[in-house]
Design a protein around this motif. Structure first.
Motif, mmCIF file in Angstrom:
data_model
loop_
_atom_site.group_PDB
_atom_site.id
_atom_site.type_symbol
_atom_site.label_atom_id
_atom_site.label_comp_id
_atom_site.label_asym_id
_atom_site.label_seq_id
_atom_site.Cartn_x
_atom_site.Cartn_y
_atom_site.Cartn_z
ATOM 1 N N ILE A 109 -14.222 13.661 -3.152
ATOM 2 C CA ILE A 109 -12.989 14.382 -3.492
ATOM 3 C C ILE A 109 -12.197 13.635 -4.556
ATOM 4 O O ILE A 109 -11.742 14.233 -5.547
ATOM 5 C CB ILE A 109 -12.132 14.631 -2.233
ATOM 6 C CG1 ILE A 109 -12.887 15.515 -1.236
ATOM 7 C CG2 ILE A 109 -10.808 15.295 -2.612
ATOM 8 C CD1 ILE A 109 -12.205 15.654 0.115
ATOM 9 N N TYR A 110 -12.019 12.335 -4.395
ATOM 10 C CA TYR A 110 -11.280 11.574 -5.408
ATOM 11 C C TYR A 110 -11.997 11.623 -6.752
ATOM 12 O O TYR A 110 -11.354 11.731 -7.816
ATOM 13 C CB TYR A 110 -11.103 10.125 -4.961
ATOM 14 C CG TYR A 110 -10.126 9.921 -3.832
ATOM 15 C CD1 TYR A 110 -8.824 10.411 -3.903
ATOM 16 C CD2 TYR A 110 -10.497 9.232 -2.683
ATOM 17 C CE1 TYR A 110 -7.929 10.223 -2.863
ATOM 18 C CE2 TYR A 110 -9.601 9.038 -1.634
ATOM 19 C CZ TYR A 110 -8.322 9.534 -1.728
ATOM 20 O OH TYR A 110 -7.428 9.354 -0.689
ATOM 21 N N THR A 111 -13.323 11.574 -6.745
ATOM 22 C CA THR A 111 -14.083 11.673 -7.993
ATOM 23 C C THR A 111 -13.858 13.023 -8.653
ATOM 24 O O THR A 111 -13.665 13.114 -9.879
ATOM 25 C CB THR A 111 -15.579 11.455 -7.716
ATOM 26 O OG1 THR A 111 -15.776 10.150 -7.157
ATOM 27 C CG2 THR A 111 -16.398 11.562 -8.996
ATOM 28 N N ARG A 150 -2.312 7.436 -10.482
ATOM 29 C CA ARG A 150 -2.067 7.390 -9.037
ATOM 30 C C ARG A 150 -3.378 7.282 -8.277
ATOM 31 O O ARG A 150 -3.515 6.462 -7.360
ATOM 32 C CB ARG A 150 -1.295 8.634 -8.597
ATOM 33 C CG ARG A 150 -1.098 8.734 -7.097
ATOM 34 C CD ARG A 150 -0.470 10.074 -6.689
ATOM 35 N NE ARG A 150 0.955 10.135 -6.964
ATOM 36 C CZ ARG A 150 1.733 11.173 -6.649
ATOM 37 N NH1 ARG A 150 1.204 12.244 -6.053
ATOM 38 N NH2 ARG A 150 3.023 11.160 -6.937
ATOM 39 N N TYR A 151 -4.355 8.107 -8.658
ATOM 40 C CA TYR A 151 -5.590 8.147 -7.885
ATOM 41 C C TYR A 151 -6.554 7.030 -8.254
ATOM 42 O O TYR A 151 -7.324 6.573 -7.398
ATOM 43 C CB TYR A 151 -6.219 9.538 -7.959
ATOM 44 C CG TYR A 151 -5.439 10.462 -7.054
ATOM 45 C CD1 TYR A 151 -5.532 10.310 -5.675
ATOM 46 C CD2 TYR A 151 -4.560 11.396 -7.555
ATOM 47 C CE1 TYR A 151 -4.779 11.082 -4.819
ATOM 48 C CE2 TYR A 151 -3.797 12.180 -6.709
ATOM 49 C CZ TYR A 151 -3.907 12.024 -5.338
ATOM 50 O OH TYR A 151 -3.149 12.779 -4.497
ATOM 51 N N TYR A 152 -6.512 6.549 -9.466
ATOM 52 C CA TYR A 152 -7.280 5.337 -9.770
ATOM 53 C C TYR A 152 -6.750 4.160 -8.942
ATOM 54 O O TYR A 152 -7.525 3.376 -8.397
ATOM 55 C CB TYR A 152 -7.212 5.006 -11.254
ATOM 56 C CG TYR A 152 -8.184 5.772 -12.115
ATOM 57 C CD1 TYR A 152 -9.555 5.722 -11.857
ATOM 58 C CD2 TYR A 152 -7.745 6.550 -13.195
ATOM 59 C CE1 TYR A 152 -10.462 6.433 -12.656
ATOM 60 C CE2 TYR A 152 -8.640 7.248 -13.993
ATOM 61 C CZ TYR A 152 -9.996 7.194 -13.717
ATOM 62 O OH TYR A 152 -10.883 7.883 -14.504
ATOM 63 N N MET A 153 -5.436 4.046 -8.846
ATOM 64 C CA MET A 153 -4.889 2.968 -8.030
ATOM 65 C C MET A 153 -5.200 3.186 -6.553
ATOM 66 O O MET A 153 -5.451 2.230 -5.809
ATOM 67 C CB MET A 153 -3.384 2.846 -8.246
ATOM 68 C CG MET A 153 -2.756 1.636 -7.556
ATOM 69 S SD MET A 153 -3.490 0.055 -8.036
ATOM 70 C CE MET A 153 -2.800 -0.139 -9.690
ATOM 71 N N ASP A 177 -14.086 -1.483 -9.956
ATOM 72 C CA ASP A 177 -14.516 -1.372 -11.352
ATOM 73 C C ASP A 177 -14.134 -0.020 -11.943
ATOM 74 O O ASP A 177 -13.702 0.071 -13.099
ATOM 75 C CB ASP A 177 -16.029 -1.579 -11.452
ATOM 76 C CG ASP A 177 -16.446 -3.010 -11.126
ATOM 77 O OD1 ASP A 177 -15.573 -3.897 -11.159
ATOM 78 O OD2 ASP A 177 -17.633 -3.223 -10.819
ATOM 79 N N VAL A 178 -14.303 1.028 -11.154
ATOM 80 C CA VAL A 178 -13.931 2.371 -11.609
ATOM 81 C C VAL A 178 -12.426 2.447 -11.845
ATOM 82 O O VAL A 178 -11.962 2.987 -12.863
ATOM 83 C CB VAL A 178 -14.370 3.433 -10.585
ATOM 84 C CG1 VAL A 178 -13.818 4.819 -10.961
ATOM 85 C CG2 VAL A 178 -15.883 3.481 -10.480
ATOM 86 N N ALA A 179 -11.661 1.900 -10.918
ATOM 87 C CA ALA A 179 -10.201 1.934 -11.045
ATOM 88 C C ALA A 179 -9.735 1.159 -12.265
ATOM 89 O O ALA A 179 -8.891 1.633 -13.039
ATOM 90 C CB ALA A 179 -9.560 1.369 -9.780
ATOM 91 N N LYS A 180 -10.275 -0.013 -12.454
ATOM 92 C CA LYS A 180 -9.875 -0.845 -13.595
ATOM 93 C C LYS A 180 -10.202 -0.144 -14.912
ATOM 94 O O LYS A 180 -9.348 -0.067 -15.815
ATOM 95 C CB LYS A 180 -10.596 -2.198 -13.528
ATOM 96 C CG LYS A 180 -10.236 -3.176 -14.651
ATOM 97 C CD LYS A 180 -10.927 -4.515 -14.415
ATOM 98 C CE LYS A 180 -10.487 -5.560 -15.446
ATOM 99 N NZ LYS A 180 -10.986 -5.248 -16.798
ATOM 100 N N LEU A 195 1.594 0.684 -13.131
ATOM 101 C CA LEU A 195 1.142 -0.170 -14.231
ATOM 102 C C LEU A 195 1.517 -1.631 -13.985
ATOM 103 O O LEU A 195 0.766 -2.541 -14.372
ATOM 104 C CB LEU A 195 1.715 0.338 -15.549
ATOM 105 C CG LEU A 195 1.158 1.695 -15.999
ATOM 106 C CD1 LEU A 195 1.941 2.231 -17.200
ATOM 107 C CD2 LEU A 195 -0.322 1.589 -16.338
ATOM 108 N N ALA A 196 2.662 -1.868 -13.355
ATOM 109 C CA ALA A 196 3.032 -3.249 -13.004
ATOM 110 C C ALA A 196 2.016 -3.832 -12.029
ATOM 111 O O ALA A 196 1.568 -4.981 -12.189
ATOM 112 C CB ALA A 196 4.431 -3.275 -12.402
ATOM 113 N N GLU A 197 1.640 -3.055 -11.014
ATOM 114 C CA GLU A 197 0.640 -3.539 -10.068
ATOM 115 C C GLU A 197 -0.698 -3.765 -10.755
ATOM 116 O O GLU A 197 -1.386 -4.766 -10.496
ATOM 117 C CB GLU A 197 0.480 -2.542 -8.911
ATOM 118 C CG GLU A 197 -0.500 -3.024 -7.860
ATOM 119 C CD GLU A 197 -0.727 -2.028 -6.732
ATOM 120 O OE1 GLU A 197 -1.599 -2.322 -5.874
ATOM 121 O OE2 GLU A 197 -0.062 -0.977 -6.697
ATOM 122 N N ALA A 198 -1.065 -2.834 -11.640
ATOM 123 C CA ALA A 198 -2.326 -2.983 -12.367
ATOM 124 C C ALA A 198 -2.335 -4.275 -13.184
ATOM 125 O O ALA A 198 -3.337 -5.005 -13.208
ATOM 126 C CB ALA A 198 -2.547 -1.774 -13.273
#
Length: 546
Positions: free
Chosen positions: A164-166, A214-217, A225-228, A403-406
C-alpha cells in the motif's frame, strides 16, 4: 469486507454552495438525471474533498487527540482517555470517500482532464494512507472493484502495508507529473468546487510531494534506503518536486457553519447543550509541556481556569469559600486529594480516574458537570466557523519538521536547524503568534539542540487538531515520551485500530490472513492478534514505541 459501489454525484455547482452536499455518499440515484457514466468530474470533487477533510479533522480533534494527550475528556471519556475502543472501529466511511474519488478519477481519465486526475490521485493516496496507518494491512488493489464481478472483488484480499505504501508513493509521483503545468494550460478547472486550493494546480502539486515526504518518512525505519532516496530526490529538486514550505500553501479546509454537518466538530452552536464542547479539556501533559517552554500557543488553544484554587495553610479549618474569583481551601478540606493550583491553566491528567469530572475539587462531578477548576478549550472552539477553525491536512510546519528529521538522519536535504526553526515559525504564524518567534526560539527547551526528540516534540505541538500525525510519529519514534494513565485499558499507548467485527465475520478468510501477520505484544493480552496493541508491519522489528 463487502465493497459496495455507491454511485454518488455531487450537485454543488447547481446550488452554488459547496457544502450543500453534506453526505452524498448515501445518494444512489441522482434526481437530476446525471449518471456516473456521464457525470462531470467537477460535480463530484467537492463531496470527496469535504468528506475527506471532515474525516481527518474528526480523528485529530477527537479520540486521537486523547491518545497523544493534547486533550482529555471529563465525561463519556473511556474511548478518548482510556483507549477503550472495543472492536467496532469502522473504515466503511473512508471507503465510501474512496469510491466517490474513484468515480472522480475515472471520469477525469475518460475526459482527459489532467488536473482532476492529479487531484484524485492525491486524494486516493491520502485516504489509503490513512486507512493503512490506522489499521495495518487493508483491501487496496481490489478494494474499489465491487461491481466488476468475482468474489475476489466483493470480498477482496488485504494488501500488505508495504504494498500500500509503495502504491501511494507511485500515485503521488504520477500526480506530480499531471499537476506540473500552469493553470492556463488546463481546461475545465472550476475554482469554487475545489475547497482546498480553489483550482490551483501548483498548490496541489506541492501537496502531492509533501505527502510523499510524509510517507517516505513513515517507512524510513522499514525501508531506509528507499526513504532516503525518495526524500533526497524531492529535497534536491525543488523545481521538479515543489513542496509546502509556506503557510500560504497549507492544505486546509474551512467550515461554512451553515449546519451541523458543515461546522467545526463539537461546536456548541448546533449542539445546543454545548455538551460536546464542555466535555473536552486540555490535557495536563500538554499544558505542562507548553508552560515549560513558555509556548504562546497555549493561550490561543486554551481558556484560563474560570476559578483557580488557592490552598492556604493559614486559613481556619473547614474553609471553602470563593473570594474575588478564587476558591480558597484550607488543607484539611483538600486532604489527600491532588489539586492543581496553577492560577491560569490547569489540564486534566491522562486517564487518571473513572470519574474524571471530579478532578481538582469540582463541586458538581457527573456527566453534565461544568468544572470551573480545569481549563476548557478556547471559546473559539464553541463556534461553528472561524478563521482558525480549519481541517488541516498538511502544513508547512509538518514539512519543515520532516526535513529537519531527515537532515538529522544524515540525508542530504539541507540544514536541520533551519528546517526546525522554520517549522516552529510556520506553526506560530498559523496560530497568530508569529511575532513571538524570536523570543520563543531562544527559550530553554526550544533552542535547537540537534536531536530528533526535540524535532518530534515540536511537531507534536504543531499537530494540534491534526493529532493523527503525532500518533504515527510516536509509534515510529517513541517521542514524545507519552505514558498511559493508571486507569487506561492497557499501560501503554495503542498503535493501531481494531479490525471491525463485521469485517472479521463477512470477509473472514482475508481478514484472518491479515490478522495472522500482526505481531502480538505484551500489551495485546486478551485481545489476541486483533488488538490495538498488536504491531502492524510498519513498526515490527523497530523496537518502537515499546
Amino acid at each position: 469486507m463487502k465493497i459496495r459501489l455507491i454511485k454518488a454525484v455531487a450537485f454543488t455547482l447547481l446550488t452554488g454552495v459547496f457544502f450543500s452536499c453534506e453526505d452524498l455518499t448515501k445518494v444512489n440515484i441522482n434526481p437530476n438525471g446525471v449518471q456516473p457514466e456521464v457525470v462531470n468530474p467537477n460535480l463530484v470533487m467537492p463531496t470527496v474533498l469535504t468528506e475527506m477533510s471532515k474525516a481527518y479533522v474528526n480523528l485529530g480533534y477527537q479520540d486521537i487527540a486523547g491518545v497523544v494527550q493534547h486533550t482529555q475528556k471529563d465525561a463519556w471519556s473511556s474511548g478518548h482517555n482510556d483507549y477503550d475502543w472495543g472492536g467496532n472501529q469502522s473504515w466503511s466511511g473512508y471507503y465510501d470517500i474512496l469510491r466517490n474519488n474513484d468515480l472522480l478519477y475515472s471520469r477525469a481519465v475518460a475526459l482527459n482532464w489532467e488536473f482532476q486526475q492529479g487531484v484524485a490521485l492525491v486524494n486516493k493516496a491520502f485516504m489509503f494512507g490513512l486507512i493503512t496507518d490506522l489499521w495495518g494491512d487493508a483491501p487496496y488493489t481490489n478494494a474499489l472493484k465491487g461491481e466488476t464481478g468475482g468474489t475476489d472483488n466483493i470480498l477482496p484480499a488485504y494488501d500488505s502495508q508495504e504494498v500500500i505504501y509503495t502504491g501511494i508513493l507511485a500515485d503521488l509521483e504520477k500526480a506530480n507529473t499531471l499537476l506540473s503545468k500552469q493553470k492556463s494550460e488546463y481546461s475545465n478547472i472550476v475554482d469554487n468546487v475545489d475547497v482546498i486550493y480553489s483550482g490551483d494546480p501548483t498548490k496541489w502539486r506541492k501537496l502531492a510531494n509533501s505527502l510523499a515526504l510524509r510517507y517516505y518518512m513513515r517507512i524510513s525505519s522499514k525501508k531506509p534506503d528507499v526513504a532516503k532516496a525518495g526524500i533526497e530526490k524531492i529535497a534536491k529538486n525543488p523545481a521538479n518536486y515543489p513542496v509546502i514550505l509556506s503557510n500560504s500553501d497549507d492544505a486546509t479546509m474551512g467550515f461554512p457553519g451553515t449546519s451541523d454537518g458543515t461546522s467545526w466538530p463539537a461546536n456548541a452552536v448546533y449542539d445546543v447543550s454545548g455538551s460536546n464542547y464542555r466535555r473536552i479539556k486540555m490535557a495536563n501533559t500538554f499544558v505542562k509541556y507548553l508552560q515549560g517552554v513558555k509556548d504562546p500557543r497555549l493561550g490561543v488553544w486554551a481558556a484560563k481556569v474560570e476559578i483557580p484554587l488557592v490552598v492556604d495553610a493559614t486559613l481556619p479549618a473547614k474553609t471553602d469559600k470563593i473570594v474575588d474569583g478564587k476558591r480558597y481551601l484550607s488543607p484539611d478540606v483538600v486532604g489527600n486529594t491532588k489539586v492543581d493550583t496553577d492560577p491560569e491553566y490547569v489540564g486534566l491528567p491522562t486517564s487518571f480516574s473513572q470519574l474524571p469530572s471530579a478532578y481538582n475539587m469540582n463541586p458538581t462531578p457527573g456527566q453534565t458537570s461544568f468544572n470551573p477548576h480545569v481549563s476548557f478549550l478556547a471559546p473559539m472552539y464553541k463556534n461553528a466557523t472561524g478563521p482558525l477553525l480549519r481541517a488541516r491536512l498538511v502544513s508547512a510546519a509538518e514539512v519543515n519538521f520532516i526535513l529537519a528529521e531527515a537532515a538529522l538522519k544524515g540525508y542530504s536535504v539541507g540544514d536541520a536547524k533551519t528546517f526546525y526553526e522554520n517549522g516552529i515559525k510556520a506553526s506560530l504564524t498559523t496560530w497568530g503568534v508569529g511575532s513571538t518567534s524570536a523570543a520563543y526560539l531562544a527559550n530553554s527547551g526550544v533552542a535547537y539542540n540537534g536531536t530528533v526528540k526535540q524535532v518530534i516534540e515540536q511537531k507534536w505541538i504543531a499537530s494540534w487538531t491534526a493529532a493523527t500525525e503525532a500518533w504515527f510519529d510516536f509509534r515510529r519514534t517513541g517521542f514524545p515520551e507519552l505514558k498511559a494513565g493508571p486507569v487506561a485499558k492497557r499501560q501503554a499507548l495503542p498503535v493501531r485500530f481494531y479490525y471491525m467485527q463485521d469485517e472479521l465475520r463477512i470477509n473472514s478468510k482475508n481478514s484472518a490472513a491479515a490478522l495472522d501477520k500482526l505481531e502480538v505484544t505484551n500489551f495485546s493480552q486478551a485481545d489476541g492478534k486483533n488488538s490495538a496493541w498488536s504491531k502492524p508491519w510498519i513498526i515490527q522489528g523497530t523496537g518502537k514505541p515499546y
